[in-house]
Design a protein around this motif. Structure first.
Motif, PDB file in Angstrom:
ATOM      1  N   LEU A 295       0.842  -1.198   0.000  1.00  0.00           N
ATOM      2  CA  LEU A 295       0.000   0.000   0.000  1.00  0.00           C
ATOM      3  C   LEU A 295       0.873   1.243   0.000  1.00  0.00           C
ATOM      4  CD1 LEU A 295      -2.980   1.050   0.349  1.00  0.00           C
ATOM      5  CD2 LEU A 295      -2.499   1.098   2.804  1.00  0.00           C
ATOM      6  N   ARG A 296       0.606   2.145  -0.939  1.00  0.00           N
ATOM      7  CA  ARG A 296       1.361   3.391  -1.026  1.00  0.00           C
ATOM      8  C   ARG A 296       0.790   4.444  -0.077  1.00  0.00           C
ATOM      9  NH1 ARG A 296       5.670   1.145  -2.721  1.00  0.00           N
ATOM     10  NH2 ARG A 296       6.174   1.239  -4.942  1.00  0.00           N
ATOM     11  N   PRO A 297       1.650   5.322   0.462  1.00  0.00           N
ATOM     12  CA  PRO A 297       1.190   6.332   1.424  1.00  0.00           C
ATOM     13  C   PRO A 297       0.083   7.231   0.881  1.00  0.00           C
ATOM     14  CG  PRO A 297       3.583   6.200   1.436  1.00  0.00           C
ATOM     15  CD  PRO A 297       3.117   5.363   0.285  1.00  0.00           C
ATOM     16  N   ARG A 298       0.143   7.561  -0.417  1.00  0.00           N
ATOM     17  CA  ARG A 298      -0.866   8.471  -0.966  1.00  0.00           C
ATOM     18  C   ARG A 298      -2.266   7.864  -0.907  1.00  0.00           C
ATOM     19  NH1 ARG A 298       1.562  10.866  -5.908  1.00  0.00           N
ATOM     20  NH2 ARG A 298       2.729  11.938  -4.297  1.00  0.00           N
ATOM     21  N   LEU A 299      -2.385   6.567  -1.186  1.00  0.00           N
ATOM     22  CA  LEU A 299      -3.680   5.901  -1.099  1.00  0.00           C
ATOM     23  C   LEU A 299      -4.118   5.803   0.358  1.00  0.00           C
ATOM     24  CD1 LEU A 299      -6.113   4.391  -2.115  1.00  0.00           C
ATOM     25  CD2 LEU A 299      -4.704   2.323  -2.327  1.00  0.00           C
ATOM     26  N   ALA A 300      -3.188   5.494   1.247  1.00  0.00           N
ATOM     27  CA  ALA A 300      -3.524   5.419   2.668  1.00  0.00           C
ATOM     28  C   ALA A 300      -4.054   6.760   3.164  1.00  0.00           C
ATOM     29  CB  ALA A 300      -2.306   4.995   3.479  1.00  0.00           C
ATOM     30  N   ILE A 313      -5.474   1.170   9.198  1.00  0.00           N
ATOM     31  CA  ILE A 313      -5.261   0.696   7.835  1.00  0.00           C
ATOM     32  C   ILE A 313      -4.036  -0.206   7.849  1.00  0.00           C
ATOM     33  CG2 ILE A 313      -4.829   1.326   5.435  1.00  0.00           C
ATOM     34  CD1 ILE A 313      -6.046   4.064   6.033  1.00  0.00           C
ATOM     35  N   LEU A 314      -4.214  -1.458   7.424  1.00  0.00           N
ATOM     36  CA  LEU A 314      -3.119  -2.420   7.420  1.00  0.00           C
ATOM     37  C   LEU A 314      -2.781  -2.817   5.994  1.00  0.00           C
ATOM     38  CD1 LEU A 314      -4.114  -4.918  10.271  1.00  0.00           C
ATOM     39  CD2 LEU A 314      -2.367  -3.144  10.364  1.00  0.00           C
ATOM     40  N   SER A 315      -1.489  -2.874   5.706  1.00  0.00           N
ATOM     41  CA  SER A 315      -1.017  -3.438   4.447  1.00  0.00           C
ATOM     42  C   SER A 315      -0.556  -4.864   4.743  1.00  0.00           C
ATOM     43  CB  SER A 315       0.146  -2.609   3.895  1.00  0.00           C
ATOM     44  OG  SER A 315       0.604  -3.141   2.667  1.00  0.00           O
ATOM     45  N   VAL A 316      -1.219  -5.842   4.113  1.00  0.00           N
ATOM     46  CA  VAL A 316      -0.959  -7.258   4.385  1.00  0.00           C
ATOM     47  C   VAL A 316      -0.169  -7.849   3.227  1.00  0.00           C
ATOM     48  CG1 VAL A 316      -1.997  -9.485   4.933  1.00  0.00           C
ATOM     49  CG2 VAL A 316      -3.131  -7.381   5.660  1.00  0.00           C
ATOM     50  N   ILE A 328       1.531  -4.573   8.358  1.00  0.00           N
ATOM     51  CA  ILE A 328       2.037  -3.355   8.991  1.00  0.00           C
ATOM     52  C   ILE A 328       0.979  -2.266   8.895  1.00  0.00           C
ATOM     53  CG2 ILE A 328       3.155  -2.537   6.859  1.00  0.00           C
ATOM     54  CD1 ILE A 328       5.380  -1.359   8.667  1.00  0.00           C
ATOM     55  N   ASP A 329       0.900  -1.467   9.943  1.00  0.00           N
ATOM     56  CA  ASP A 329       0.008  -0.317   9.962  1.00  0.00           C
ATOM     57  C   ASP A 329       0.507   0.731   8.970  1.00  0.00           C
ATOM     58  OD1 ASP A 329      -0.322   2.613  11.389  1.00  0.00           O
ATOM     59  OD2 ASP A 329      -2.133   1.384  11.515  1.00  0.00           O
ATOM     60  N   ALA A 330      -0.422   1.327   8.226  1.00  0.00           N
ATOM     61  CA  ALA A 330      -0.051   2.272   7.165  1.00  0.00           C
ATOM     62  C   ALA A 330       0.705   3.475   7.713  1.00  0.00           C
ATOM     63  CB  ALA A 330      -1.293   2.727   6.414  1.00  0.00           C
ATOM     64  N   GLU A 331       0.338   3.943   8.890  1.00  0.00           N
ATOM     65  CA  GLU A 331       1.025   5.103   9.458  1.00  0.00           C
ATOM     66  C   GLU A 331       2.452   4.743   9.836  1.00  0.00           C
ATOM     67  OE1 GLU A 331       2.091   8.789  10.855  1.00  0.00           O
ATOM     68  OE2 GLU A 331       0.490   8.157   9.495  1.00  0.00           O
ATOM     69  N   GLN A 332       2.648   3.564  10.429  1.00  0.00           N
ATOM     70  CA  GLN A 332       4.005   3.133  10.753  1.00  0.00           C
ATOM     71  C   GLN A 332       4.825   2.962   9.482  1.00  0.00           C
ATOM     72  OE1 GLN A 332       4.395  -0.795  12.426  1.00  0.00           O
ATOM     73  NE2 GLN A 332       6.400  -0.375  13.291  1.00  0.00           N
ATOM     74  N   SER A 333       4.201   2.423   8.432  1.00  0.00           N
ATOM     75  CA  SER A 333       4.888   2.249   7.162  1.00  0.00           C
ATOM     76  C   SER A 333       5.326   3.589   6.597  1.00  0.00           C
ATOM     77  CB  SER A 333       3.976   1.531   6.159  1.00  0.00           C
ATOM     78  OG  SER A 333       4.585   1.417   4.903  1.00  0.00           O
ATOM     79  N   ARG A 334       4.458   4.598   6.714  1.00  0.00           N
ATOM     80  CA  ARG A 334       4.796   5.939   6.206  1.00  0.00           C
ATOM     81  C   ARG A 334       5.983   6.518   6.957  1.00  0.00           C
ATOM     82  NH1 ARG A 334       4.508  11.003   7.390  1.00  0.00           N
ATOM     83  NH2 ARG A 334       3.623  10.564   9.444  1.00  0.00           N
ATOM     84  N   THR A 347      10.187  -0.765   0.981  1.00  0.00           N
ATOM     85  CA  THR A 347       8.924  -0.707   1.716  1.00  0.00           C
ATOM     86  C   THR A 347       8.934  -1.720   2.849  1.00  0.00           C
ATOM     87  OG1 THR A 347       7.672   0.019  -0.225  1.00  0.00           O
ATOM     88  CG2 THR A 347       6.429  -1.033   1.543  1.00  0.00           C
ATOM     89  N   CYS A 348       8.634  -1.258   4.046  1.00  0.00           N
ATOM     90  CA  CYS A 348       8.577  -2.159   5.198  1.00  0.00           C
ATOM     91  C   CYS A 348       7.258  -2.927   5.176  1.00  0.00           C
ATOM     92  CB  CYS A 348       8.706  -1.379   6.504  1.00  0.00           C
ATOM     93  SG  CYS A 348       8.807  -2.447   7.964  1.00  0.00           S
ATOM     94  N   LEU A 349       7.344  -4.245   5.312  1.00  0.00           N
ATOM     95  CA  LEU A 349       6.166  -5.113   5.312  1.00  0.00           C
ATOM     96  C   LEU A 349       5.695  -5.453   6.717  1.00  0.00           C
ATOM     97  CD1 LEU A 349       7.321  -7.682   2.589  1.00  0.00           C
ATOM     98  CD2 LEU A 349       5.923  -5.637   2.263  1.00  0.00           C
ATOM     99  N   GLY A 350       6.474  -5.082   7.721  1.00  0.00           N
ATOM    100  CA  GLY A 350       6.132  -5.394   9.098  1.00  0.00           C
ATOM    101  C   GLY A 350       6.747  -6.711   9.546  1.00  0.00           C
ATOM    102  N   ARG A 351       6.391  -7.141  10.742  1.00  0.00           N
ATOM    103  CA  ARG A 351       6.907  -8.390  11.286  1.00  0.00           C
ATOM    104  C   ARG A 351       6.057  -9.571  10.820  1.00  0.00           C
ATOM    105  NH1 ARG A 351       7.242  -4.638  15.336  1.00  0.00           N
ATOM    106  NH2 ARG A 351       9.343  -4.233  16.155  1.00  0.00           N
TER     107      ARG A 351
END
Length: 530
Positions: A295-300, A313-316, A328-334, A347-351
């Motif tokens: 998920l890109r930040p602009r869409l989030a 908002i989660l990117s899975v 990962i949560d979209a805000e944390q990803s941003r 791009t970080c995918l999370g844990r």
């Protein structure tokens, strides 16, 4: 016999404990819908199972299921499972004939249009012995297309189907990949695989008793009732999801007060755009799950404007062979995109999710390598393709790992960083570029909808070309200036030899989100926009 923890049969038994709860809502257009209770769904499964048995369907039979109706997909899939038969899910736009020749299904279940295509295009010719039709019947149908299955949801007064407890290794279903990164492959799910995936999805969804899930991906609707959540299936254009009328998505969401929204970035973009144009908000939604591509930040940001305060908002991340892997949560990803840990980019995918292991294989001096996954969510392999299975399996430290084909790193906090597909590396005479490293930065430029880095020429001597899909109203000179600014401090920006503009990128068939880089590279080699 070893029981499967949290198996389909166990989850169906729990579903039967709430007979009056709404299990599935089948939608038609922006407002029309029909709710099906758990009792109706289970009664329908039993009736369909009886009809399948009468038609000669037996345990072990492979049965293609091709219907756009959510209730029929769910009921037929559960009915087949209760008989020990194996549902086969395949994209109607993929190389269907070759895929079916590979699976050799004895049973074909589908709506009339699917059977017309089967007869006209030779799908399953020489294999299908039993043809069963969902939807409305018509005179002469049995002779022309096949025997009619009970397709309407019953009143729910009948008993639930008897679903035997499976063995962990028993084959549960076959789901074909979309073929967006190569030939479609039939991914086998054992019952243990499905149980592992459902457990991992429980951790991602974190549903409550009153939750309502709007699933914009039809196959996921078959999992919704097993996850114990009311599942609303909007009328998505499954042949072209990005061309779905947005009112068909937002209307049911508002009508049924969906609390969880699941879809690909392309479909979520339709919802965000529709809300922005109409001044709408989505007050009931508390969690959004995006899947198919990062998920890109602009869409989030666009989605956030339509959501209530505190909504998540989660990117899975995952693949047909291993789903889900990380979130990962979209805000944390941003935040991580703006300030990544030292030595990390992309791009970080999370844990990895609970029960899922991930590591990087064949890493270079910077820690970049191929992401591999292990755990109960991983498929046993590809159907009838032992060479393809062997190519993506590696044993390390006593564990069997699935090579995903994704490049990445793992940071000190145990988070996965995605750098693009291994097959999409751009290699010049004195450089190697990963797609996500460049695109994650380029996509932040004003006026850019998305970018795609492709290589032109033979591997090792490629020219790096950045393809740009601008926002509709963006001026080209302004976008070029914004790109220069965004990439000014990027260490590999000087390697980009050409920038080409394309009004609309070609994408995958399933989610309309993954960019078809092979086609883009072919056009870039000609020096032409799309």
């Amino acid at each position: 016999m070893t029981a499967v923890p949290d198996s389909i049969s166990a989850r169906l038994a729990r579903l039967a404990e709430e007979p009056h709860s709404t299990a599935v809502v089948r939608c038609s257009g922006p407002v029309s819908a029909e709710g099906v209770t758990a009792a109706q769904l289970l009664d329908g499964c039993r009736r369909i199972a009886d009809a399948l048995r009468a038609a000669g369907v037996r345990s072990g039979d492979r049965a293609v299921v091709m219907t756009r109706d959510a209730y029929q997909l769910v009921a037929c899939s559960y009915a087949l499972t209760s008989l020990g038969a194996v549902p086969v899910l395949i994209e109607p736009r993929a190389e269907v004939r070759r895929c079916l020749d590979e699976v050799a299904p004895g049973v074909f279940i589908g709506e009339p249009l699917a059977h017309v295509a089967r007869r006209a295009l030779g799908w399953g010719r020489g294999h299908v012995r039993t043809a069963l039709v969902t939807g409305r019947g018509f005179p002469g149908q049995a002779h022309l297309l096949g025997r009619h299955l009970p397709s309407a949801a019953p009143d729910g007064t009948g008993p639930a189907p008897r679903v035997p407890e499976p063995r962990p290794e028993d084959l549960a279903t076959i789901a074909f990949t979309s073929g967006s990164t190569g030939r479609p492959l039939g991914v086998e799910y054992a019952h243990a695989t499905l149980a592992g995936q459902l457990t991992a999805l429980d951790a991602v969804l974190r549903t409550r008793a009153d939750d309502v899930l709007l699933s914009c991906f039809l196959p996921f609707a078959a999992l919704g009732p097993l996850l114990g959540v009311t599942t609303v299936a909007p009328q998505v254009d499954h042949l072209a999801p990005a061309r779905t009328p947005p009112g068909h998505l937002v209307g049911p969401l508002l009508q049924h007060g969906a609390t969880v929204l699941l879809g690909s970035p392309a479909v979520l973009g339709l919802i965000a755009g529709h809300c922005a144009r109409r001044g709408l908000t989505l007050p009931s939604v508390r969690r959004v799950l995006s899947f198919g591509t990062p998920l890109r930040p602009r869409l989030a940001e666009a989605l956030t404007k339509a959501l209530p305060a505190g909504a998540e908002i989660l990117s899975v991340h995952g693949a047909t062979e291993c789903l889900p892997v990380a979130a990962i949560d979209a805000e944390q990803s941003r935040v991580l995109r703006v300030q990544p840990p030292p030595g990390h980019s992309g791009t970080c995918l999370g844990r990895p999710l609970p029960g899922v292991e991930a590591r990087v294989l064949d890493a270079d001096a910077t820690g970049l390598g191929e992401i591999a996954v292990a755990g109960p969510v991983v498929s046993p392999g590809y159907h009838a393709r032992p060479e393809a299975t062997a190519a993506v399996r590696t044993r390390a430290d006593g564990t069997l790992w699935h090579r995903t084909g994704d490049l990445g790193r793992v940071d000190e906090a145990g988070r996965l960083w995605y750098l693009g597909r291994k097959a999409h590396l751009v290699t010049g005479e004195d450089f190697t570029l990963t797609t996500e490293d460049v695109e994650a930065t380029a996509d932040t430029a004003a006026g850019v909808r998305r970018t795609a880095l492709v290589g032109v020429g033979p591997a090792g001597r490629q020219r790096a070309v950045l393809c740009v899909e601008p926002e509709r109203a963006a001026r080209r000179d302004a976008v070029v200036s914004a790109l220069r600014t965004a990439l000014r401090d990027h260490p590999h920006a000087r390697r980009i030899g050409t920038v080409l503009f394309h009004p609309r990128f070609p994408t995958d068939l399933r989610h309309h989100s993954r960019i078809d880089r092979v086609r883009l590279a072919a056009r870039a080699a000609e020096g032409k926009p799309w």
